[in-house]
Design a protein around this motif. Structure first.
Motif, PDB file in Angstrom:
ATOM      1  N   ASP A 630       1.486  -1.589   0.230  1.00  0.00           N
ATOM      2  CA  ASP A 630       0.021   0.082  -0.439  1.00  0.00           C
ATOM      3  C   ASP A 630       0.853   1.217  -0.158  1.00  0.00           C
ATOM      4  N   LEU A 631       0.226   2.422  -0.170  1.00  0.00           N
ATOM      5  CA  LEU A 631       1.003   3.354  -0.742  1.00  0.00           C
ATOM      6  C   LEU A 631       0.323   4.815  -1.335  1.00  0.00           C
ATOM      7  N   SER A 632       0.829   5.768  -0.183  1.00  0.00           N
ATOM      8  CA  SER A 632      -0.273   6.707   0.089  1.00  0.00           C
ATOM      9  C   SER A 632       0.813   7.817  -0.615  1.00  0.00           C
ATOM     10  N   LEU A 633      -0.215   8.341  -1.631  1.00  0.00           N
ATOM     11  CA  LEU A 633       0.476   9.607  -2.664  1.00  0.00           C
ATOM     12  C   LEU A 633      -0.125  10.927  -2.268  1.00  0.00           C
ATOM     13  N   GLN A 634       0.572  11.620  -1.794  1.00  0.00           N
ATOM     14  CA  GLN A 634       0.019  12.321  -1.140  1.00  0.00           C
ATOM     15  C   GLN A 634      -0.034  13.972  -2.284  1.00  0.00           C
ATOM     16  N   ASP A 635      -0.551  14.846  -1.752  1.00  0.00           N
ATOM     17  CA  ASP A 635      -1.195  16.298  -2.336  1.00  0.00           C
ATOM     18  C   ASP A 635      -0.990  15.539  -4.257  1.00  0.00           C
ATOM     19  N   LEU A 636      -1.470  14.816  -4.281  1.00  0.00           N
ATOM     20  CA  LEU A 636      -1.464  15.063  -5.563  1.00  0.00           C
ATOM     21  C   LEU A 636      -2.860  15.321  -6.016  1.00  0.00           C
ATOM     22  N   ALA A 637      -4.143  14.540  -5.409  1.00  0.00           N
ATOM     23  CA  ALA A 637      -5.246  15.252  -6.117  1.00  0.00           C
ATOM     24  C   ALA A 637      -5.492  16.582  -5.876  1.00  0.00           C
ATOM     25  N   ALA A 638      -7.213  17.412  -6.933  1.00  0.00           N
ATOM     26  CA  ALA A 638      -6.626  18.264  -7.089  1.00  0.00           C
ATOM     27  C   ALA A 638      -7.019  19.272  -5.917  1.00  0.00           C
ATOM     28  N   ASP A 639      -6.912  18.215  -4.494  1.00  0.00           N
ATOM     29  CA  ASP A 639      -8.345  19.183  -3.358  1.00  0.00           C
ATOM     30  C   ASP A 639      -6.437  19.171  -2.182  1.00  0.00           C
ATOM     31  N   ASN A 640      -5.524  18.247  -3.272  1.00  0.00           N
ATOM     32  CA  ASN A 640      -4.247  18.227  -2.286  1.00  0.00           C
ATOM     33  C   ASN A 640      -4.999  17.483  -0.936  1.00  0.00           C
ATOM     34  N   SER A 642      -4.562  13.413  -0.419  1.00  0.00           N
ATOM     35  CA  SER A 642      -3.688  12.068  -0.925  1.00  0.00           C
ATOM     36  C   SER A 642      -4.743  11.080  -1.174  1.00  0.00           C
ATOM     37  N   MET A 643      -4.152  10.398  -2.976  1.00  0.00           N
ATOM     38  CA  MET A 643      -4.808   9.204  -3.091  1.00  0.00           C
ATOM     39  C   MET A 643      -3.862   7.710  -2.051  1.00  0.00           C
ATOM     40  N   GLN A 644      -4.809   6.691  -2.935  1.00  0.00           N
ATOM     41  CA  GLN A 644      -4.791   5.956  -2.091  1.00  0.00           C
ATOM     42  C   GLN A 644      -4.069   4.388  -3.175  1.00  0.00           C
ATOM     43  N   SER A 645      -3.457   3.935  -2.929  1.00  0.00           N
ATOM     44  CA  SER A 645      -2.600   2.971  -3.880  1.00  0.00           C
ATOM     45  C   SER A 645      -2.745   1.885  -3.495  1.00  0.00           C
ATOM     46  N   THR A 646      -3.216   0.586  -4.335  1.00  0.00           N
ATOM     47  CA  THR A 646      -2.805  -0.906  -3.421  1.00  0.00           C
ATOM     48  C   THR A 646      -1.947  -1.872  -4.712  1.00  0.00           C
ATOM     49  N   VAL A 647      -1.072  -2.324  -4.477  1.00  0.00           N
ATOM     50  CA  VAL A 647      -1.013  -2.672  -5.269  1.00  0.00           C
ATOM     51  C   VAL A 647      -1.319  -4.728  -5.136  1.00  0.00           C
ATOM     52  N   GLU A 648      -1.166  -5.851  -5.840  1.00  0.00           N
ATOM     53  CA  GLU A 648      -0.759  -7.594  -5.224  1.00  0.00           C
ATOM     54  C   GLU A 648      -1.220  -7.554  -5.989  1.00  0.00           C
ATOM     55  N   SER A 649      -0.076  -9.098  -6.077  1.00  0.00           N
ATOM     56  CA  SER A 649       0.556 -10.431  -6.869  1.00  0.00           C
ATOM     57  C   SER A 649      -0.525 -10.679  -8.098  1.00  0.00           C
ATOM     58  N   ALA A 650      -0.611 -11.171  -9.199  1.00  0.00           N
ATOM     59  CA  ALA A 650      -1.585 -11.471 -10.210  1.00  0.00           C
ATOM     60  C   ALA A 650      -1.051 -12.618 -10.092  1.00  0.00           C
ATOM     61  N   GLY A 651       0.336 -13.032 -10.034  1.00  0.00           N
ATOM     62  CA  GLY A 651       0.381 -14.335 -10.432  1.00  0.00           C
ATOM     63  C   GLY A 651       1.676 -14.287 -11.726  1.00  0.00           C
ATOM     64  N   ASP A 652       2.668 -14.988 -11.894  1.00  0.00           N
ATOM     65  CA  ASP A 652       3.386 -15.235 -13.066  1.00  0.00           C
ATOM     66  C   ASP A 652       4.524 -13.267 -13.028  1.00  0.00           C
ATOM     67  N   GLU A 653       4.564 -13.343 -11.495  1.00  0.00           N
ATOM     68  CA  GLU A 653       4.736 -12.111 -12.066  1.00  0.00           C
ATOM     69  C   GLU A 653       4.164 -10.720 -12.840  1.00  0.00           C
ATOM     70  N   ARG A 654       3.185 -10.608 -12.297  1.00  0.00           N
ATOM     71  CA  ARG A 654       1.929  -9.955 -12.749  1.00  0.00           C
ATOM     72  C   ARG A 654       1.682  -9.291 -11.132  1.00  0.00           C
ATOM     73  N   PHE A 655       1.229  -7.821 -11.509  1.00  0.00           N
ATOM     74  CA  PHE A 655       0.734  -7.473 -10.207  1.00  0.00           C
ATOM     75  C   PHE A 655      -0.393  -6.379 -10.563  1.00  0.00           C
ATOM     76  N   LEU A 656      -1.606  -6.142  -9.543  1.00  0.00           N
ATOM     77  CA  LEU A 656      -2.881  -5.065 -10.055  1.00  0.00           C
ATOM     78  C   LEU A 656      -2.321  -4.140  -8.965  1.00  0.00           C
ATOM     79  N   PHE A 657      -2.738  -3.127 -10.066  1.00  0.00           N
ATOM     80  CA  PHE A 657      -2.841  -1.512  -9.390  1.00  0.00           C
ATOM     81  C   PHE A 657      -4.054  -1.445  -9.218  1.00  0.00           C
ATOM     82  N   VAL A 658      -4.635  -0.147  -8.377  1.00  0.00           N
ATOM     83  CA  VAL A 658      -5.775  -0.316  -7.913  1.00  0.00           C
ATOM     84  C   VAL A 658      -5.600   1.466  -7.411  1.00  0.00           C
ATOM     85  N   ILE A 659      -5.987   2.439  -8.191  1.00  0.00           N
ATOM     86  CA  ILE A 659      -4.979   3.721  -7.820  1.00  0.00           C
ATOM     87  C   ILE A 659      -6.974   3.830  -7.357  1.00  0.00           C
TER      88      ILE A 659
END
Length: 661
Positions: A630-640, A642-659
């Motif tokens: 999990d990662l918090s993206l600070q001050d990236l949204a228009a109202d300053n 944070s945005m939350q980013s999560t990533v998890e393994s999807a198998g075969d060294e591929r990964f699903l990102f959710v912003i």
């Protein structure tokens, strides 16, 4: 309390209990109440083993002799336990060590976790110790690198050569081998103990590590040891580094580097250890410092130059014997390595002594090589380089370094590789015909676009360049190198408009790289080739960012889900109030933390005009065994916010990102 005082205290206790044993008339009946048990305990005193001394303290001093009537009963459980305990202690701690002939050890990343014992090692249960160590380690490192703009680093295959027979060094390097093979960019580690060398005719390592013990000061008293030592290791793309470097046109696209480190180790050990466990505690601390230093060096190289993709078999040469030179026929000449590699049919290194001055000797070598058809390439006061078609030879006076002063000094004659002597490097590269044939085979195979791009400069015909372009365009271009390759291709085709388009996309993809100005020299060269050097400096527009795959966070009305492969970035941007662009690139990378069980990390690269930063999150292993972060993206949204980013393994060294905005 000083280590020798603790040993002296133990000796006093041992002596007092020995006197007690000699004067005691009756004992707790291990072998009867008198002479049988006395002889048994006197035997244990011979070994000066604290465990056996403690056992006598319990059974011989604390436990009272039984009555005469009770002594006729069968031997009790306590007596059996005492006898068994003595037997185990004697087997583990007093059994003599039988030295084995040193043999090379090869560990691969696939089998390294499964292989429990290597040639020359003892079973783990025989390496027992009941001790503690207090150690201090200090490391100094310096080095240099040399590379063309598109050269890459490769550390997949490592060869470690031990230059000293001391058991501490051998034990440390064997453990270092097991640690290095767990690094994410390493496939195989070969270890050559003192007195062994790689067999001629094999594939040579990408990285050579030579380890030596320059000084050792050891003092032992009873079951304690005071140890001070200076350990040196050299890490480089060649076995011996010279003072001058030139690159043959057909040389492999590898970064040339050499680094030297020294570890000042000072430790005190107290306790008992089996003969097979001697120096294990000291080695653990030494290996940790060595592995940390080498891992950092590898990380810096790969981060700056990128990783050279694994070469296909057709890019490796077929071993041929090196030529003979009269100045190497002397009895002192020793062939250290001889093998083949990427775009090389042969790479041989000799080490030899020379009675003449360095200048006289090099002139004599040059005259001999000229008669054999070699052309002089470079000549200095301590080196000679000559070339003959696709062959190259480099002869130089070996030098050693003083890390404290950061200077080089002439070496002295001796038996270890770190002493002064003459070194001869011979290399036979692919001919142009061999390279063209190899590249035809590579393009006809199933190599990924990233692998093809790494060998782009070896393309010899317009047909090969066209096949590479088609292969790159057939895949989504998410790399800086891919954009640059397409820019160069269209420039060569006089399609300035297409060349400029891909150059600007390359400028956009620079924002996804951890290095602040990645490939800046190549970008300037391409801009000059396209006739507009200003393209390398003008701001990257919002449209170009979108064309390169960046997603504007201002357009997100719900969660953004993107699947990516390992090292493939998720690209985000936001226009700031002052009109500048802020970009963030997220990618999953392999973890380089040798002490962590987490295999991956989430790398975030945050860039805006005049500012660049990066951070890496280790993530976690979920209960289902999959990696997530999990990662918090600070001050990236228009109202300053944070945005939350999560990533998890999807198998075969591929990964699903959710912003989530």
């Amino acid at each position: 309390m000083p280590w020798y005082l603790l040993s002296g205290l133990y000796l006093m206790i041992w002596s007092a209990l020995l006197v007690h044993c000699l004067l005691q008339r009756q004992f707790y009946p291990v072998f009867g109440r008198r002479w049988g048990t006395r002889a048994f305990w006197l035997l244990t005193f011979v070994f000066l083993n604290p465990l056996l001394t403690f056992l006598y303290f319990v059974f011989g001093f604390l436990l009272r002799p039984v009555k005469a009537a009770e002594s006729q009963k069968p031997i009790g459980f306590a007596s059996v336990a005492a006898i068994a305990f003595v037997g185990v202690v004697l087997v583990l701690f007093e059994w003599p060590l039988i030295e084995q002939a040193p043999e090379p050890v090869v560990v691969s990343s696939e089998a390294g976790e499964q292989q429990s014992q290597e040639p020359g090692e003892s079973p783990q249960w025989l390496e027992a110790h009941v001790a503690f160590v207090k150690a201090r380690n200090g490391v100094q490192t310096f080095g240099s690198t040399s590379a063309k703009g598109d050269n890459r680093a490769s550390v997949r295959r490592i060869g470690i050569i031990c230059q000293n027979p001391h058991r501490l060094l051998d034990r440390s390097v064997r453990e270092l081998q097991k640690v290095l093979v767990r690094l994410p960019d390493v496939d195989k580690v070969e270890y050559y103990p003192y007195g062994t060398w790689p067999e001629p005719g094999g594939v040579l390592p990408d990285v050579f590590i030579t380890v030596d013990m320059l000084e050792v000061d050891e003092k032992s008293f009873l079951r304690s040891r005071r140890l001070g030592t200076l350990i040196q290791w050299k890490v480089g793309s060649t076995l011996f580094a010279g003072t001058a470097r030139t690159a043959h046109a057909n040389a492999p696209p590898k970064v040339t580097f050499d680094m030297e480190s020294r570890l000042d180790h000072d430790s005190t050990m107290m306790g008992i250890e089996s003969p097979r466990a001697v120096y294990r505690l000291e080695a653990n601390g030494i290996v940790g410092e060595m592995a940390k230093s080498i891992s950092k060096q590898f990380g810096n190289l790969l981060g700056k130059y990128g990783e050279l993709p694994p070469g296909a078999a057709m890019l490796y040469g077929t071993y041929c014997e090196p030529p003979e030179f009269s100045f190497l026929k002397d009895n002192t000449a020793q062939q250290i390595i001889s093998g083949y590699g990427l775009f090389k049919n042969n790479h041989t290194v000799w080490r030899f002594m020379e009675q003449r001055t360095t200048d006289e000797a090099l002139k004599a070598y040059r005259d001999e090589l000229r008669t054999l058809g070699w052309d002089s390439e470079a000549f200095g006061k301590d080196y000679l380089q000559m070339r003959k078609q696709n062959e190259h030879i480099y002869v130089f006076h070996e030098r050693r370094h003083d890390p404290a002063a950061g200077t080089a000094e002439d070496g002295e004659s001796g038996t270890s590789l770190s002493s002064g002597s003459m070194i001869a490097h011979y290399e036979s590269y692919f001919t142009s015909a061999q390279i063209q044939k190899a590249m035809d085979a590579l393009l006809a195979g199933r190599a990924k676009a990233e692998a093809l791009l790494a060998f782009e400069r070896y393309l010899r015909t317009p047909e090969q360049i066209e096949r590479l372009r088609a292969s790159v365009e057939a895949s989504p271009v998410h790399t800086l190198d891919g954009c640059l390759m397409l820019g160069r291709y269209w420039a060569d085709q006089d399609r300035t408009d297409k060349g400029q388009e891909w150059l600007m996309r390359a400028r956009a993809m620079q924002r996804a790289e951890k290095e602040s100005n990645a490939r800046s020299q190549e970008i300037r060269s391409l801009a000059k080739k396209l006739g507009d050097e200003g393209l390398a400096e003008i701001p990257v527009s919002e449209q170009i960012l979108r064309d390169a795959g960046f997603v504007s966070v201002a357009t997100l009305t719900g969660p953004l889900e993107i699947e990516r492969a390992l090292d493939e970035p998720v690209l985000l941007y936001r226009r700031l109030d002052d009109g500048r662009m802020r970009t963030i690139a997220l990618r999953v990378v392999r973890s380089r933390d040798i002490s962590s069980s987490v295999p991956y990390g989430l790398l975030a690269v945050d860039k805006r005009e005049g500012r660049s930063s990066s951070s890496q999150t280790a993530g976690r292993i979920r209960p289902d065994g999959l990696w997530a972060a999990d990662l918090s993206l600070q001050d990236l949204a228009a109202d300053n916010d944070s945005m939350q980013s999560t990533v998890e393994s999807a198998g075969d060294e591929r990964f699903l990102f959710v912003i989530r905005p």
